[in-house]
Design a protein around this motif. Structure first.
Motif, PDB file in Angstrom:
ATOM      1  N   CYS A 128       0.829  -1.208   0.000  1.00  0.00           N
ATOM      2  CA  CYS A 128       0.000   0.000   0.000  1.00  0.00           C
ATOM      3  C   CYS A 128       0.863   1.258   0.000  1.00  0.00           C
ATOM      4  O   CYS A 128       0.558   2.224  -0.701  1.00  0.00           O
ATOM      5  CB  CYS A 128      -0.927   0.006   1.210  1.00  0.00           C
ATOM      6  SG  CYS A 128      -2.230  -1.233   1.154  1.00  0.00           S
ATOM      7  N   SER A 129       1.937   1.241   0.769  1.00  0.00           N
ATOM      8  CA  SER A 129       2.841   2.391   0.830  1.00  0.00           C
ATOM      9  C   SER A 129       3.498   2.637  -0.517  1.00  0.00           C
ATOM     10  O   SER A 129       3.597   3.782  -0.969  1.00  0.00           O
ATOM     11  CB  SER A 129       3.920   2.169   1.889  1.00  0.00           C
ATOM     12  OG  SER A 129       3.348   2.053   3.152  1.00  0.00           O
ATOM     13  N   GLN A 130       3.957   1.570  -1.149  1.00  0.00           N
ATOM     14  CA  GLN A 130       4.615   1.699  -2.451  1.00  0.00           C
ATOM     15  C   GLN A 130       3.647   2.230  -3.498  1.00  0.00           C
ATOM     16  O   GLN A 130       3.998   3.112  -4.287  1.00  0.00           O
ATOM     17  CB  GLN A 130       5.187   0.353  -2.897  1.00  0.00           C
ATOM     18  CG  GLN A 130       5.972   0.411  -4.178  1.00  0.00           C
ATOM     19  CD  GLN A 130       7.225   1.263  -4.069  1.00  0.00           C
ATOM     20  OE1 GLN A 130       7.839   1.343  -3.015  1.00  0.00           O
ATOM     21  NE2 GLN A 130       7.591   1.902  -5.149  1.00  0.00           N
ATOM     22  N   ALA A 131       2.435   1.719  -3.510  1.00  0.00           N
ATOM     23  CA  ALA A 131       1.440   2.174  -4.476  1.00  0.00           C
ATOM     24  C   ALA A 131       1.087   3.641  -4.246  1.00  0.00           C
ATOM     25  O   ALA A 131       0.961   4.420  -5.202  1.00  0.00           O
ATOM     26  CB  ALA A 131       0.188   1.307  -4.401  1.00  0.00           C
ATOM     27  N   ALA A 132       0.946   4.040  -2.988  1.00  0.00           N
ATOM     28  CA  ALA A 132       0.630   5.437  -2.678  1.00  0.00           C
ATOM     29  C   ALA A 132       1.784   6.352  -3.071  1.00  0.00           C
ATOM     30  O   ALA A 132       1.566   7.437  -3.624  1.00  0.00           O
ATOM     31  CB  ALA A 132       0.317   5.578  -1.194  1.00  0.00           C
ATOM     32  N   TYR A 133       3.013   5.919  -2.816  1.00  0.00           N
ATOM     33  CA  TYR A 133       4.186   6.710  -3.180  1.00  0.00           C
ATOM     34  C   TYR A 133       4.270   6.885  -4.695  1.00  0.00           C
ATOM     35  O   TYR A 133       4.476   7.996  -5.187  1.00  0.00           O
ATOM     36  CB  TYR A 133       5.457   6.036  -2.659  1.00  0.00           C
ATOM     37  CG  TYR A 133       6.723   6.722  -3.115  1.00  0.00           C
ATOM     38  CD1 TYR A 133       7.143   7.902  -2.504  1.00  0.00           C
ATOM     39  CD2 TYR A 133       7.474   6.209  -4.162  1.00  0.00           C
ATOM     40  CE1 TYR A 133       8.299   8.538  -2.923  1.00  0.00           C
ATOM     41  CE2 TYR A 133       8.626   6.850  -4.591  1.00  0.00           C
ATOM     42  CZ  TYR A 133       9.032   8.011  -3.970  1.00  0.00           C
ATOM     43  OH  TYR A 133      10.164   8.646  -4.401  1.00  0.00           O
ATOM     44  N   GLU A 134       4.094   5.795  -5.426  1.00  0.00           N
ATOM     45  CA  GLU A 134       4.158   5.875  -6.882  1.00  0.00           C
ATOM     46  C   GLU A 134       3.047   6.761  -7.438  1.00  0.00           C
ATOM     47  O   GLU A 134       3.278   7.533  -8.372  1.00  0.00           O
ATOM     48  CB  GLU A 134       4.091   4.480  -7.494  1.00  0.00           C
ATOM     49  CG  GLU A 134       5.353   3.686  -7.272  1.00  0.00           C
ATOM     50  CD  GLU A 134       5.264   2.270  -7.806  1.00  0.00           C
ATOM     51  OE1 GLU A 134       4.327   1.961  -8.555  1.00  0.00           O
ATOM     52  OE2 GLU A 134       6.145   1.470  -7.448  1.00  0.00           O
ATOM     53  N   ALA A 135       1.863   6.673  -6.872  1.00  0.00           N
ATOM     54  CA  ALA A 135       0.764   7.516  -7.327  1.00  0.00           C
ATOM     55  C   ALA A 135       1.059   8.983  -7.038  1.00  0.00           C
ATOM     56  O   ALA A 135       0.757   9.861  -7.849  1.00  0.00           O
ATOM     57  CB  ALA A 135      -0.542   7.093  -6.661  1.00  0.00           C
ATOM     58  N   PHE A 136       1.694   9.256  -5.905  1.00  0.00           N
ATOM     59  CA  PHE A 136       2.030  10.628  -5.536  1.00  0.00           C
ATOM     60  C   PHE A 136       3.142  11.183  -6.427  1.00  0.00           C
ATOM     61  O   PHE A 136       3.047  12.293  -6.940  1.00  0.00           O
ATOM     62  CB  PHE A 136       2.457  10.690  -4.069  1.00  0.00           C
ATOM     63  CG  PHE A 136       2.903  12.057  -3.625  1.00  0.00           C
ATOM     64  CD1 PHE A 136       1.963  13.053  -3.395  1.00  0.00           C
ATOM     65  CD2 PHE A 136       4.237  12.347  -3.445  1.00  0.00           C
ATOM     66  CE1 PHE A 136       2.363  14.309  -2.994  1.00  0.00           C
ATOM     67  CE2 PHE A 136       4.644  13.602  -3.047  1.00  0.00           C
ATOM     68  CZ  PHE A 136       3.708  14.593  -2.816  1.00  0.00           C
TER      69      PHE A 136
END
Length: 84
Positions: free
Chosen positions: A53-61
């Motif tokens: 979840c953290s990786q996906a949120a970071y990439e989206a940001f």
């Protein structure tokens, strides 16, 4: 091993959010007992879920690309454990 309610509290999300993550295969859980039984989440499974979840949120940001979150959801298909 953590209870669903404890995981929801630790992540500050609803219990239903955790159940949806389990049902979709995003979060591995073990069903204990017979019939309705009870669900438990291992520390390893929880760490993997939070990291994903953290990786996906970071990439989206960083990229401004919301599809990064969807791609991360599709890579979690093969989890160890029985899902109710």
């Amino acid at each position: 091993m953590y209870r669903v309610k404890a995981v929801a509290g630790a992540l500050d999300v609803s219990v239903n959010t955790i159940y949806r993550a389990i049902e979709s295969g995003e979060l591995a859980a073990l069903k204990l007992g017979t019939g309705k039984g009870t669900l438990r989440i291992s520390g390893e499974a929880l760490n993997a879920y939070v990291e994903k979840c953290s990786q996906a949120a970071y990439e989206a940001f960083v990229t401004g690309n919301e599809s990064a979150i969807e791609a991360a959801d599709n890579t979690q298909g093969a989890q160890v454990g029985e899902v109710a």
